[in-house]
Design an enzyme around this catalytic site. Structure first.
Site, PDB file in Angstrom:
ATOM      1  N   PHE A  10       0.729  -1.156  -0.019  1.00 24.08           N
ATOM      2  CA  PHE A  10       0.047  -0.117  -0.026  1.00 24.08           C
ATOM      3  C   PHE A  10       0.870   1.323   0.088  1.00 24.08           C
ATOM      4  O   PHE A  10       1.014   1.905  -1.055  1.00 24.08           O
ATOM      5  CB  PHE A  10      -0.974   0.088   1.212  1.00 24.08           C
ATOM      6  CG  PHE A  10      -1.949   1.100   1.475  1.00 24.08           C
ATOM      7  CD1 PHE A  10      -2.009   1.810   0.394  1.00 24.08           C
ATOM      8  CD2 PHE A  10      -2.360   1.398   2.804  1.00 24.08           C
ATOM      9  CE1 PHE A  10      -2.961   3.219   0.573  1.00 24.08           C
ATOM     10  CE2 PHE A  10      -3.084   2.546   2.968  1.00 24.08           C
ATOM     11  CZ  PHE A  10      -3.409   3.502   1.678  1.00 24.08           C
ATOM     12  N   TYR A 143       1.732  -6.729  16.791  1.00 23.38           N
ATOM     13  CA  TYR A 143       2.273  -5.961  15.721  1.00 23.38           C
ATOM     14  C   TYR A 143       2.848  -4.698  16.118  1.00 23.38           C
ATOM     15  O   TYR A 143       4.087  -4.108  15.810  1.00 23.38           O
ATOM     16  CB  TYR A 143       1.044  -5.481  14.642  1.00 23.38           C
ATOM     17  CG  TYR A 143       1.450  -4.484  13.724  1.00 23.38           C
ATOM     18  CD1 TYR A 143       2.272  -4.445  12.744  1.00 23.38           C
ATOM     19  CD2 TYR A 143       0.838  -3.353  13.862  1.00 23.38           C
ATOM     20  CE1 TYR A 143       2.524  -3.445  11.775  1.00 23.38           C
ATOM     21  CE2 TYR A 143       0.849  -2.179  12.893  1.00 23.38           C
ATOM     22  CZ  TYR A 143       2.068  -2.405  11.958  1.00 23.38           C
ATOM     23  OH  TYR A 143       2.322  -1.259  11.283  1.00 23.38           O
ATOM     24  N   VAL A 171      -4.088   5.287   7.702  1.00 23.91           N
ATOM     25  CA  VAL A 171      -3.631   5.590   6.334  1.00 23.91           C
ATOM     26  C   VAL A 171      -4.804   5.099   5.373  1.00 23.91           C
ATOM     27  O   VAL A 171      -5.123   3.830   6.015  1.00 23.91           O
ATOM     28  CB  VAL A 171      -2.350   5.182   5.858  1.00 23.91           C
ATOM     29  CG1 VAL A 171      -2.208   5.772   4.458  1.00 23.91           C
ATOM     30  CG2 VAL A 171      -1.440   5.597   7.130  1.00 23.91           C
ATOM     31  N   LYS A 179      -5.442  -5.819   0.328  1.00 21.87           N
ATOM     32  CA  LYS A 179      -5.221  -5.947   2.005  1.00 21.87           C
ATOM     33  C   LYS A 179      -6.302  -6.746   2.639  1.00 21.87           C
ATOM     34  O   LYS A 179      -6.089  -7.171   3.880  1.00 21.87           O
ATOM     35  CB  LYS A 179      -4.761  -4.462   2.473  1.00 21.87           C
ATOM     36  CG  LYS A 179      -3.658  -4.069   2.348  1.00 21.87           C
ATOM     37  CD  LYS A 179      -3.417  -2.539   2.911  1.00 21.87           C
ATOM     38  CE  LYS A 179      -3.467  -2.328   4.221  1.00 21.87           C
ATOM     39  NZ  LYS A 179      -2.108  -2.919   4.749  1.00 21.87           N
TER      40      LYS A 179
END
Length: 323
Positions: A10, A143, A171, A179
């Site tokens: 992305f 993450y 974003v 995604k």
């Protein structure tokens, strides 16, 4: 030569777009295409080579890059906040990033790293990108923790004086189509509204926020790459920086903007939040942007309604929705 890791992803492919816009084609794209649709993000782009992530990692491990590298824009990582394989995240998001950073420091190449607002956890400590706050953060998912560990390593080893590590907030924009569940709500809403005429949002689990009233700092991907381009032109600007608009908006605002861009009246329904997300969900995020502004960054961030309208009408509704 510019190397963009995650260059088919992305933000990475958007950075390749920005470099192309500035007349730069001496670009090596590093990624792992596998069976995904990421390759479509590269069809309109100009670059000199594609290297598989594993091959590139071997090059980095042996300190043997076959190019004269000016800069590495390191967007390559597992960005799924729901990823549960901690060992994979440690290898992919931490160890790989540290090795690449060290190599850039040794060779004098500019290094720009993708951190994340997920490092801020539940937001109880605020969203300041100063070093003192960074030391106390407690991410809610693995993450975010993997990104936090890189920033802490860079701080501890004195690397933040020579690199830029960017905490991207929410974003959205073109080239996120591959995604899956990690696409922005805008992308999901466009499809759901088109098919059903309604958009479903999670009910709030926080007493201070109404359903759909949870707030995030939504930033257009084109603004993100403008910031990175400025950082490439200003290699003396280093440290950890937030990349958001500095203005939180509600999910209801976001979805209403999608309906308006599609020339429809808003119809929003609320559904229960999945059990696995409860306790790991940020009800409020808002970047403090003083540090980047004080460093001289001139980028003006796109208003939510303007960004959503462009994304919907220029890209999502187009025959080719890619940059």
């Amino acid at each position: 030569m510019y190397i963009v890791t995650g260059g088919a992803g992305f933000i990475g492919s958007a950075m390749v777009w920005k470099l192309n816009e500035m007349g730069i084609e001496d670009i090596v794209v590093v990624d792992n295409l596998s069976t995904s649709e990421k390759w479509k993000n590269l069809v309109n782009r100009r670059y000199v080579d594609y290297v598989h992530r594993d091959t590139f990692m071997d090059m980095v491990l042996h300190g043997d890059l076959p190019w004269d590298v000016d800069a590495v824009v390191h967007m390559g990582a597992c960005s799924a906040t729901t990823e549960r394989d901690a060992d994979f995240l440690m290898e992919n998001n931490l160890r790989y990033s540290r090795m690449l950073c060290e190599l850039c420091m040794e060779t004098g190449a500019r290094f720009i790293n993708a951190s994340s607002a997920a490092t801020y956890g539940d937001g109880s400590l605020g969203f300041s990108d100063d070093d003192t706050t960074m030391l106390r953060l407690k991410p809610l998912n693995m993450y975010g923790y993997s990104k936090q560990l890189f920033d802490l390593w860079a701080y501890r080893e004195g690397r933040l004086d020579g690199i830029a590590s960017l905490k991207f907030f929410n974003v959205y924009g073109p080239n996120e189509y591959h995604k899956g569940d990690m696409r922005s709500v805008i992308c999901k809403a466009y499809a759901q509204i088109g098919q059903e005429g309604v958009m479903r949002l999670f009910r709030s689990c926080h007493p201070d926020y109404a359903d759909g009233g949870q707030m995030r700092d939504f930033i257009y991907v084109k603004d993100c790459v403008e910031v990175m381009w400025w950082l490439l032109q200003n290699p003396g600007v280093n440290g950890v920086f937030n990349v958001g608009t500095g203005k939180a908006r509600t999910w209801n605002d976001l979805v209403t903007a999608v309906f308006r861009a599609m020339d429809r009246e808003p119809v929003i329904e609320y559904i229960d939040m999945p059990e696995q997300l409860r306790g790991k969900y940020q009800s409020f995020t808002e970047a403090t942007m003083g540090k980047l502004r004080d460093a001289g960054c001139p980028v003006r961030f796109t208003e939510l309604e303007d960004g959503v309208t462009e994304y919907v009408r220029r890209y999502l509704a187009a025959a080719d929705p890619h940059l």
